[in-house]
Design a protein around this motif. Structure first.
Motif, PDB file in Angstrom:
ATOM      1  N   ASP A 471       0.861  -1.098  -0.172  1.00  0.00           N
ATOM      2  CA  ASP A 471       0.141   0.037   0.116  1.00  0.00           C
ATOM      3  C   ASP A 471       0.931   1.223   0.007  1.00  0.00           C
ATOM      4  N   ALA A 472       0.890   1.991  -1.069  1.00  0.00           N
ATOM      5  CA  ALA A 472       1.762   3.132  -1.328  1.00  0.00           C
ATOM      6  C   ALA A 472       1.265   4.439  -0.982  1.00  0.00           C
ATOM      7  N   ASN A 473      -0.032   4.583  -0.295  1.00  0.00           N
ATOM      8  CA  ASN A 473      -0.580   5.867  -0.035  1.00  0.00           C
ATOM      9  C   ASN A 473       0.309   6.721   0.816  1.00  0.00           C
ATOM     10  N   LEU A 474       1.178   6.573   1.585  1.00  0.00           N
ATOM     11  CA  LEU A 474       1.810   7.406   2.463  1.00  0.00           C
ATOM     12  C   LEU A 474       3.165   7.322   2.280  1.00  0.00           C
ATOM     13  N   PHE A 475       3.463   7.187   0.853  1.00  0.00           N
ATOM     14  CA  PHE A 475       4.954   7.224   0.552  1.00  0.00           C
ATOM     15  C   PHE A 475       5.224   8.112  -0.771  1.00  0.00           C
ATOM     16  N   PRO A 476       6.199   8.997  -0.647  1.00  0.00           N
ATOM     17  CA  PRO A 476       6.275   9.988  -1.939  1.00  0.00           C
ATOM     18  C   PRO A 476       6.679   9.266  -2.960  1.00  0.00           C
ATOM     19  N   ARG A 477       6.165   9.492  -4.322  1.00  0.00           N
ATOM     20  CA  ARG A 477       6.730   8.776  -5.264  1.00  0.00           C
ATOM     21  C   ARG A 477       7.956   9.676  -5.746  1.00  0.00           C
ATOM     22  N   HIS A 478       8.576   9.161  -6.893  1.00  0.00           N
ATOM     23  CA  HIS A 478       9.869  10.032  -7.463  1.00  0.00           C
ATOM     24  C   HIS A 478       9.721  11.086  -7.829  1.00  0.00           C
ATOM     25  N   GLN A 479       8.360  11.546  -8.535  1.00  0.00           N
ATOM     26  CA  GLN A 479       7.932  12.653  -9.063  1.00  0.00           C
ATOM     27  C   GLN A 479       7.934  13.912  -7.949  1.00  0.00           C
ATOM     28  N   GLU A 480       7.363  13.443  -6.874  1.00  0.00           N
ATOM     29  CA  GLU A 480       7.152  14.225  -5.654  1.00  0.00           C
ATOM     30  C   GLU A 480       8.490  14.541  -5.218  1.00  0.00           C
ATOM     31  N   VAL A 481       9.415  13.776  -5.020  1.00  0.00           N
ATOM     32  CA  VAL A 481      10.843  14.121  -4.575  1.00  0.00           C
ATOM     33  C   VAL A 481      11.525  14.884  -5.736  1.00  0.00           C
ATOM     34  N   GLU A 482      11.449  14.864  -6.851  1.00  0.00           N
ATOM     35  CA  GLU A 482      12.034  15.671  -7.887  1.00  0.00           C
ATOM     36  C   GLU A 482      11.381  17.237  -7.882  1.00  0.00           C
ATOM     37  N   LEU A 483      10.306  17.163  -7.709  1.00  0.00           N
ATOM     38  CA  LEU A 483       9.539  18.554  -7.821  1.00  0.00           C
ATOM     39  C   LEU A 483       9.864  19.351  -6.568  1.00  0.00           C
ATOM     40  N   SER A 484       9.927  18.513  -5.636  1.00  0.00           N
ATOM     41  CA  SER A 484      10.342  19.121  -4.056  1.00  0.00           C
ATOM     42  C   SER A 484      11.969  19.739  -4.132  1.00  0.00           C
TER      43      SER A 484
END
Length: 528
Positions: A471-484
């Motif tokens: 269940d990946a709901n609470l885990f940032p995906r790579h796109q989120e990491v890069e945008l941050s």
């Protein structure tokens, strides 16, 4: 959890989440009924860096607490990988001691004995081919002895510089390739890179070995009950949605304050700093959850899609000198004790420009939030330990009242307390008892500890269980990491080129420049 429904992948292809549908059905879990306990199926966990503080204080106790709550399978297996010259019995004793000291739930001998049956230890370094061969054989043996069905997650509780080594060794020795009908997953601790370029390179390395949906990037803040409650607060209550926008919200403050210094983390912290350590992950994630539109569902891809919209719409201040601040704690008094300044701490370069305090102003350029500033701040050696999200509303016009009646009245606010006292506070105006019409601020308070009979699980309990369930709901995906990183990199570059951090005495709430930043906008920081 996936019910087999396909979602468009955020990069264009059609995928179904993970490999969960291929797992043996768990008769104790009905995915259609979220009220039932979510119990992991046959599985095991390999921890690299198992001798570190994170493993001893958080991971091992969380695994025991999950077992104690009946949420792990009877054959669950735990494998430690480190350089220590340990036998399996030595590793089991280390886990036992960590559990006795740090577990949240009471120690039960029968639970411990069941869990200890699946514990193994592999000695080696990250470049030791023989050790990884031994690890592969250990996993194969556990499949037979414990019935783990080939399902293993690899937890990288190691410094980021070792991530590529470990991942490539897992590929080289066939550990990342699951047997048919099984899964293999990678769990990676922050920081995920130190800028956009390094994060992209790390994503590339990891994705060459593990499918995107089998990579779980840990942000332990997202496992906290109060963070998850942001979604419930917003989307399960009709009273908030009509005012959760630019027409009623004046600004939002997100604070993570620590009252401790760097402790013995000089080797890690110096050169990283508060902004990279906290704002890039924790605070930007909290901001995204506060600002997102209602997702179509709580399927991971639907939730990530909404967070990506928010992060993509973030707008940096035009003048970074006026609307960002970095600081370093100086010596001072805290908790009745005199403490050292950052530059006087053991292992710190006396010329270091690393920030121990950071505050930035951001805006979200979309229809809901245009013109509403989001102020993010974090720091060490501040007034007290607290993390909160404060949604501050616009002032009422006060037309029926005389000016003296509202002179002590502030702005309405809804404050989500993430730690240490988890809950929600609402601040509003109320009439003071008496014959005159005088209005003052009062608060209504909801506290998890008082409203629910069961204690909140630790964040790592929830996150480890979610990894085992896929269940990946609470885990940032790579796109989120890069945008941050795209948001933070220009700020870090500006700071590198402009002077040194401002000093602030330990035990205070940061440098005066942070107060001036808000004062220019006619606002002030909340004192938690």
């Amino acid at each position: 959890m996936s019910n087999g429904q396909a979602f468009p992948d955020l990069e264009g292809s059609e995928v179904t989440q993970g490999t969960v549908p291929q797992q043996p059905a768990n008769p104790l879990r009905d995915p259609a009924d979220r009220r039932l306990p979510r119990i992991a199926g046959p599985s095991g966990l390999v921890i690299f860096g198992v001798t570190g503080d994170l493993s001893r204080k958080k991971l091992m106790p969380a695994i025991y607490d999950l077992a104690n709550r009946g949420l792990l399978p009877p054959g669950f297996s735990l494998v430690g990988f480190a350089r220590r010259e340990w036998e399996d019995e030595d590793f089991a004793k280390e886990v036992h001691d960590a559990v006795k000291e740090h577990a949240r739930t009471p120690f039960r001998e029968e639970v411990w004995q069941q869990l200890a049956k699946g514990m193994r230890f592999v000695q080696g370094t990250f470049d030791d081919d023989a050790a990884f061969d031994t690890l592969r054989q250990t996993i194969e043996d556990l499949d037979k002895a414990q019935g783990t069905s080939g399902n293993f997650a690899f937890y990288l509780s190691v410094p980021p510089k070792f991530f590529p080594n470990v991942v490539q060794q897992l590929k080289k020795h066939g550990l990342a390739d699951p047997p048919k009908g099984s899964w293999r997953r990678a769990v990676i601790e922050k920081p995920f890179g130190h800028n956009l370029e390094s994060a992209q390179e790390l994503n590339k390395v990891v994705h060459e070995v593990f499918p995107r949906d089998e990579v779980f990037r840990i942000d332990h803040y997202l496992g906290k009950e109060t963070v998850q409650n942001i979604l419930a607060l917003r989307f399960a209550n009709s009273m908030f949605e009509p005012i959760w926008n630019r027409s009623y919200v004046d600004h939002v403050q997100i604070t993570m304050a620590e009252d401790i210094g760097i402790g013995g983390r000089a080797g890690y912290y110096d050169g990283i700093g508060s902004a990279r350590d906290v704002i890039q992950n924790h605070l930007l994630q909290l901001m995204a959850l506060t600002a997102i539109e209602e997702p179509a569902s709580f399927h991971p891809k639907a939730l990530v899609a909404e967070k990506l919209k928010v992060l993509s719409a973030v707008q940096l201040p035009k003048d970074l000198g006026l609307h960002t601040v970095r600081g370093q704690y100086a010596s001072g008094w805290q908790g009745g004790e005199e403490v050292l300044g950052y530059l006087d701490e053991d292992g710190i370069d006396p010329n270091s420009k690393t920030d121990t305090f950071a505050a930035i102003k951001l805006e979200i350029n979309n229809r809901r939030w245009a013109g509403v500033p989001f102020y993010l701040r974090t720091g060490k050696r501040l007034g007290r330990r607290v993390t909160e999200i404060a949604v501050v509303f616009q002032r009422a016009p006060y037309l029926p009242f005389d000016s003296y009646a509202t002179e002590e009245l502030g702005q309405n606010a809804l404050v989500i307390r993430v730690q240490p006292d988890e809950g929600v506070t609402v601040r509003f105006g109320s009439k003071v008892p008496g014959t005159s019409m005088e209005v003052r601020d009062v608060t209504m308070d909801f506290a998890y500890g008082e409203s629910f009979t069961e204690s909140s699980p630790e964040a790592y309990e929830r996150l480890i269980l979610d990894v085992l369930l896929g269940d990946a709901n609470l885990f940032p995906r790579h796109q989120e990491v890069e945008l941050s990183w795209e948001i933070l990199d220009p700020i870090e570059k500006y700071w590198d080129q402009h002077g040194k951090p401002a000093q602030y005495p330990a035990g205070t709430w940061g440098p005066a420049e942070a107060d001036e930043m808000l004062a220019r906008d006619g606002r002030s920081w909340r004192r938690p």
